[in-house]
Design a protein around this motif. Sequence first.
Motif, PDB file in Angstrom:
ATOM      1  N   UNK A   1      -6.844  -0.710  -4.764  1.00 29.79           N
ATOM      2  CA  UNK A   1      -7.585   0.439  -5.271  1.00 29.79           C
ATOM      3  C   UNK A   1      -8.726  -0.028  -6.175  1.00 29.79           C
ATOM      4  N   UNK A   2      -9.854   0.660  -6.030  1.00 31.26           N
ATOM      5  CA  UNK A   2     -11.042   0.399  -6.831  1.00 31.26           C
ATOM      6  C   UNK A   2     -11.594   1.709  -7.359  1.00 31.26           C
ATOM      7  N   UNK A   3     -12.140   1.646  -8.545  1.00 32.83           N
ATOM      8  CA  UNK A   3     -12.831   2.776  -9.138  1.00 32.83           C
ATOM      9  C   UNK A   3     -14.325   2.578  -8.925  1.00 32.83           C
ATOM     10  N   UNK A   4     -14.974   3.568  -8.349  1.00 27.97           N
ATOM     11  CA  UNK A   4     -16.432   3.593  -8.256  1.00 27.97           C
ATOM     12  C   UNK A   4     -16.879   4.553  -9.353  1.00 27.97           C
TER      13      UNK A   4
ATOM     14  N   UNK B   1      -5.249  -8.899  -8.589  1.00 28.34           N
ATOM     15  CA  UNK B   1      -4.997 -10.181  -7.926  1.00 28.34           C
ATOM     16  C   UNK B   1      -5.559 -10.208  -6.513  1.00 28.34           C
ATOM     17  N   UNK B   2      -5.842  -9.015  -5.946  1.00 31.54           N
ATOM     18  CA  UNK B   2      -6.353  -8.938  -4.589  1.00 31.54           C
ATOM     19  C   UNK B   2      -7.869  -9.100  -4.497  1.00 31.54           C
ATOM     20  N   UNK B   3      -8.559  -9.173  -5.626  1.00 34.84           N
ATOM     21  CA  UNK B   3     -10.015  -9.260  -5.591  1.00 34.84           C
ATOM     22  C   UNK B   3     -10.469 -10.703  -5.468  1.00 34.84           C
TER      23      UNK B   3
ATOM     24  N   UNK C   1      -9.279   5.805   3.306  1.00 34.12           N
ATOM     25  CA  UNK C   1      -9.740   4.954   2.205  1.00 34.12           C
ATOM     26  C   UNK C   1     -10.031   5.740   0.922  1.00 34.12           C
ATOM     27  N   UNK C   2      -9.918   7.037   0.976  1.00 29.65           N
ATOM     28  CA  UNK C   2     -10.245   7.879  -0.177  1.00 29.65           C
ATOM     29  C   UNK C   2      -8.971   8.251  -0.915  1.00 29.65           C
ATOM     30  N   UNK C   3      -8.959   8.065  -2.219  1.00 33.03           N
ATOM     31  CA  UNK C   3      -7.817   8.459  -3.033  1.00 33.03           C
ATOM     32  C   UNK C   3      -8.148   9.737  -3.811  1.00 33.03           C
ATOM     33  N   UNK C   4      -9.313   9.786  -4.435  1.00 34.08           N
ATOM     34  CA  UNK C   4      -9.712  10.962  -5.195  1.00 34.08           C
ATOM     35  C   UNK C   4     -11.037  10.730  -5.884  1.00 34.08           C
ATOM     36  N   UNK C   5     -11.572  11.792  -6.427  1.00 34.17           N
ATOM     37  CA  UNK C   5     -12.827  11.681  -7.151  1.00 34.17           C
ATOM     38  C   UNK C   5     -13.240  13.028  -7.687  1.00 34.17           C
ATOM     39  N   UNK C   6     -14.165  13.003  -8.626  1.00 32.26           N
ATOM     40  CA  UNK C   6     -14.636  14.248  -9.216  1.00 32.26           C
ATOM     41  C   UNK C   6     -15.956  13.994  -9.945  1.00 32.26           C
ATOM     42  N   UNK C   7     -16.798  15.006  -9.945  1.00 38.72           N
ATOM     43  CA  UNK C   7     -18.004  14.972 -10.771  1.00 38.72           C
ATOM     44  C   UNK C   7     -17.610  15.462 -12.164  1.00 38.72           C
ATOM     45  N   UNK C   8     -18.230  14.925 -13.177  1.00 34.32           N
ATOM     46  CA  UNK C   8     -17.910  15.292 -14.550  1.00 34.32           C
ATOM     47  C   UNK C   8     -19.024  16.131 -15.164  1.00 34.32           C
TER      48      UNK C   8
ATOM     49  N   UNK D   1      -9.182   3.131  -1.719  1.00 36.97           N
ATOM     50  CA  UNK D   1      -8.093   2.202  -1.441  1.00 36.97           C
ATOM     51  C   UNK D   1      -8.479   1.476  -0.161  1.00 36.97           C
ATOM     52  N   UNK D   2      -8.905   0.238  -0.304  1.00 39.91           N
ATOM     53  CA  UNK D   2      -9.491  -0.495   0.820  1.00 39.91           C
ATOM     54  C   UNK D   2      -8.800  -1.834   1.017  1.00 39.91           C
ATOM     55  N   UNK D   3      -9.089  -2.458   2.151  1.00 45.77           N
ATOM     56  CA  UNK D   3      -8.449  -3.724   2.511  1.00 45.77           C
ATOM     57  C   UNK D   3      -8.951  -4.928   1.734  1.00 45.77           C
ATOM     58  N   UNK D   4     -10.182  -4.838   1.211  1.00 45.21           N
ATOM     59  CA  UNK D   4     -10.736  -6.032   0.576  1.00 45.21           C
ATOM     60  C   UNK D   4     -11.813  -5.668  -0.436  1.00 45.21           C
ATOM     61  N   UNK D   5     -12.101  -6.624  -1.300  1.00 45.82           N
ATOM     62  CA  UNK D   5     -13.197  -6.497  -2.253  1.00 45.82           C
ATOM     63  C   UNK D   5     -14.520  -6.314  -1.503  1.00 45.82           C
ATOM     64  N   UNK D   6     -14.686  -7.039  -0.428  1.00 43.99           N
ATOM     65  CA  UNK D   6     -15.922  -6.941   0.357  1.00 43.99           C
ATOM     66  C   UNK D   6     -16.129  -5.523   0.878  1.00 43.99           C
ATOM     67  N   UNK D   7     -15.046  -4.871   1.317  1.00 40.57           N
ATOM     68  CA  UNK D   7     -15.150  -3.486   1.794  1.00 40.57           C
ATOM     69  C   UNK D   7     -15.515  -2.559   0.629  1.00 40.57           C
TER      70      UNK D   7
END
Length: 135
Positions: free
Chosen positions: A3-6, A131-133, A49-56, A92-98
């Motif tokens: 999982x990554x936060x954008x 550890x996955x990055x 690949x989407x977990x969630x998101x919101x505009x603030x 939620x993606x397979x790799x840092x590159x993705x």
Amino acid sequence: MAKYLLLKHYRGAPAAVNDVPMDQWTPEEVSAHLKYMDDFAKRLERDGEYVGGVALSPEGSFVRYDGEGRPPVTDGPFAETKDLIAGWMVIDVDSYERAVELAGELSAAPGAGGKPIHEWLELRPFLADHADTTE
């Protein structure tokens, strides 16, 4: 999967390649930008690949513990500041590159005149997944 936060920053002062601040966009330009963001999220949701998101909202408060049980609250952040967190998306993606690929695509959301804004997005791995990055 990791999982990554954008983290999407709104810059009130010109900072992106398309340097027209969002508060100066036409209603149609704002709508096109929001549609791009919504379509992007729907595609990632379809692809798993989407977990969630919101505009603030631009209004907010700063709160911190004061050691006496009465947390002080101050106004801010303010939309007039140079940098404001505008929203977030968790993927939620397979790799840092993705994750980098998707952040780059999201950075191309349209702005003034329909041109890509090329905004900087903060890409942060969740600590449990760190550890996955790769660097």
